[in-house]
Each structure stands twice: as structure tokens, then as C-alpha cells.
Design a protein around this motif. Sequence first.
Motif, PDB file in Angstrom:
ATOM      1  N   SER A 102      35.049   7.147  -6.321  1.00 33.79           N
ATOM      2  CA  SER A 102      34.515   6.353  -5.416  1.00 33.79           C
ATOM      3  C   SER A 102      33.481   5.267  -6.072  1.00 33.79           C
ATOM      4  CB  SER A 102      33.533   7.200  -4.482  1.00 33.79           C
ATOM      5  OG  SER A 102      32.747   6.477  -3.638  1.00 33.79           O
ATOM      6  N   GLN A 134      31.183   1.840  -5.317  1.00 29.28           N
ATOM      7  CA  GLN A 134      30.602   1.158  -3.999  1.00 29.28           C
ATOM      8  C   GLN A 134      30.072   0.027  -4.634  1.00 29.28           C
ATOM      9  OE1 GLN A 134      27.407   3.894  -2.618  1.00 29.28           O
ATOM     10  NE2 GLN A 134      29.086   5.146  -1.867  1.00 29.28           N
ATOM     11  N   GLN A 153      40.674  13.826  -7.678  1.00 29.07           N
ATOM     12  CA  GLN A 153      40.404  12.965  -6.585  1.00 29.07           C
ATOM     13  C   GLN A 153      40.178  11.713  -6.965  1.00 29.07           C
ATOM     14  OE1 GLN A 153      36.551  15.101  -5.587  1.00 29.07           O
ATOM     15  NE2 GLN A 153      37.802  16.972  -4.979  1.00 29.07           N
TER      16      GLN A 153
END
Length: 140
Positions: A29, A31, A26
Motif C-alpha cells: 500500500s 499513499q 499482499q
Amino acid sequence: MKPIPRRSAMLGLVAFLLVNQICFTQPISIQFQHLSVEQGLSHNEARVITEDRYGLIWIGTSDGLNCFDGYKVDVYRHQPGNKNSLPDNFILSIFNDSRGKLWLGTMNGLAYFDDHTNSFRTFFQNRKDENSLPSNWISA
């Protein structure tokens, strides 16, 4: 049946692992949060940045030291007459030592932040003391 050469077997294994890694992992992520004077920074030009042992982000600018906790920015500035404030607003360097102390080099002295008292301990050049700082300009 002919045996598979070792080199071909290794290349096949590497190819299998790469395809597996690309197809079945995956994405990470990440930020980012942008800070500016609108969010409370003392100045838009960050000169030095570090993270302390508590996860606080310290940002040195030419107009003070900023501490970002993920929600708000606290600004520390030199306060004339207050020996527990920053020695100068222009932060040139930041360093976390092995004991977790945050050291700051400024255009007018050295300081460390005391997180128990939320104040600074400052050090200056004293020409009469050979063990003092060689200069008040402290940069890394």
C-alpha cells in the motif's frame, strides 16, 4: 522411474516460487499526498526535495524553502537584514551531510539549517579571501 533432469528441476522450482510469490503476497500500500500553494507551499514548482533524519520533507522552490512534517508546511524565506535567514529564496540544491545537517545552495550563497535554533548559517563569496566560496551561485 527416470530421474528428473537438473535443468527441469530448477525451472520447476523457479516457476513454483514465482507463482507462490504472486498468489500469496499482499499488495504494498503506497499513499501519496499532493502539496500545492493551497496546502501552504511557497510555490507550486518544486525544484529539489529531500528527507532529513527526522523524517521531515524539505522542498526547495524559486520562492523559498518548505518543510513538510506530514501535517503542515512551514515556509522559510530570505529576510533582508536578518543574517540568520536564507541567503536567497531561489533554492538550487539541497544536501544532507553525514552529521544530519541540511545544506542549501541558492542563487546567492550557501547555507545550512540549524535545527536547534531554527535558523540558517550562511556563507558567501568574498573576493578578498581565497578560502571563501568561488561563487555565490551554488548548485549541484
